[in-house]
Design a protein around this motif. Sequence first.
Motif, PDB file in Angstrom:
ATOM      1  N   GLU A 184      31.622  85.613  43.045  1.00  0.00           N
ATOM      2  CA  GLU A 184      32.879  85.794  42.312  1.00  0.00           C
ATOM      3  C   GLU A 184      34.011  86.149  43.261  1.00  0.00           C
ATOM      4  O   GLU A 184      35.138  85.674  43.109  1.00  0.00           O
ATOM      5  CB  GLU A 184      32.720  86.897  41.257  1.00  0.00           C
ATOM      6  N   GLN A 185      33.726  86.961  44.274  1.00  0.00           N
ATOM      7  CA  GLN A 185      34.748  87.343  45.234  1.00  0.00           C
ATOM      8  C   GLN A 185      35.204  86.122  46.039  1.00  0.00           C
ATOM      9  O   GLN A 185      36.392  85.945  46.298  1.00  0.00           O
ATOM     10  CB  GLN A 185      34.212  88.431  46.180  1.00  0.00           C
ATOM     11  N   SER A 192      32.810  96.545  36.667  1.00  0.00           N
ATOM     12  CA  SER A 192      31.816  96.567  37.746  1.00  0.00           C
ATOM     13  C   SER A 192      32.363  95.763  38.923  1.00  0.00           C
ATOM     14  O   SER A 192      33.295  94.980  38.783  1.00  0.00           O
ATOM     15  CB  SER A 192      30.497  95.978  37.252  1.00  0.00           C
ATOM     16  N   LYS A 193      31.737  95.937  40.097  1.00  0.00           N
ATOM     17  CA  LYS A 193      32.179  95.214  41.286  1.00  0.00           C
ATOM     18  C   LYS A 193      31.840  93.729  41.151  1.00  0.00           C
ATOM     19  O   LYS A 193      30.883  93.354  40.487  1.00  0.00           O
ATOM     20  CB  LYS A 193      31.497  95.779  42.525  1.00  0.00           C
ATOM     21  N   LEU A 194      32.685  92.918  41.817  1.00  0.00           N
ATOM     22  CA  LEU A 194      32.450  91.477  41.794  1.00  0.00           C
ATOM     23  C   LEU A 194      31.253  91.128  42.671  1.00  0.00           C
ATOM     24  O   LEU A 194      31.007  91.752  43.707  1.00  0.00           O
ATOM     25  CB  LEU A 194      33.687  90.741  42.313  1.00  0.00           C
ATOM     26  N   THR A 195      30.564  90.117  42.260  1.00  0.00           N
ATOM     27  CA  THR A 195      29.468  89.618  43.093  1.00  0.00           C
ATOM     28  C   THR A 195      30.087  88.856  44.254  1.00  0.00           C
ATOM     29  O   THR A 195      31.279  88.530  44.251  1.00  0.00           O
ATOM     30  CB  THR A 195      28.546  88.688  42.288  1.00  0.00           C
ATOM     31  N   LYS A 229      39.648 106.185  37.734  1.00  0.00           N
ATOM     32  CA  LYS A 229      38.344 105.549  37.842  1.00  0.00           C
ATOM     33  C   LYS A 229      38.436 104.075  37.470  1.00  0.00           C
ATOM     34  O   LYS A 229      39.122 103.707  36.529  1.00  0.00           O
ATOM     35  CB  LYS A 229      37.342 106.228  36.909  1.00  0.00           C
ATOM     36  N   PRO A 230      37.723 103.208  38.227  1.00  0.00           N
ATOM     37  CA  PRO A 230      37.698 101.791  37.853  1.00  0.00           C
ATOM     38  C   PRO A 230      36.919 101.609  36.549  1.00  0.00           C
ATOM     39  O   PRO A 230      35.957 102.332  36.286  1.00  0.00           O
ATOM     40  CB  PRO A 230      36.996 101.121  39.023  1.00  0.00           C
TER      41      PRO A 230
END
Length: 155
Positions: A141-142, A135-138, A131-132
Amino acid sequence: MIKRFLLALTLILSAAPAFAVNPDEMLADPALEARARTLSAELRCMVCQNQSIDDSNADLAKDLRLLVRERIADGDSDDEVLNYIVSRYGEFVLLKPRFSVRTLLLWGAPVLLILAGGASLIVFARKRAGKPTGSKLTAEEQARLDELLDPTQRL
C-alpha cells in the motif's frame, strides 16, 4: 353514599393549604408578624427536618415559632433572632446554610466538580487527538501511495 364521600373529600382537601401557625401565636402588629413568618420560613423543624417551622405542626416547631415572635417583640433584628436560634440549635436549624469557612466545601463542591470534569474532558480530548486512528500501511500500500504521489509520474 356518594354525597357523604364528596363531603368528606371536600373537608379533607380544604384543610390542605392551612399553615401550622395558630391564631394564638400571631403578633398583633402585622409588620412584626410578617417578619416572624419570614424568619419562620427560614428555620428547619428539628423534628420533621424537611419542613420549616412555619409549616410544621410539631410541638418543637411551635416552641420555636413562639421564641421567634418573643425575640421580635423584644426588639431584636432579624439577624439577632437567627443568631440566637443558631446559637442554641446549631447551623442545621437553617434551611439555607450560611456561607462560612465551615460550609465552604458545601457551597464550592459543585463548582469544583464542574471544573474538574471540564479539565478531564480537555485532557482526554488532547490525548486522543494525538493518537493515530488507523493501522499502518502495508509495504504494498505504501508503494502504491508513493507511486500516486510522485510528481514525476504525472508528467
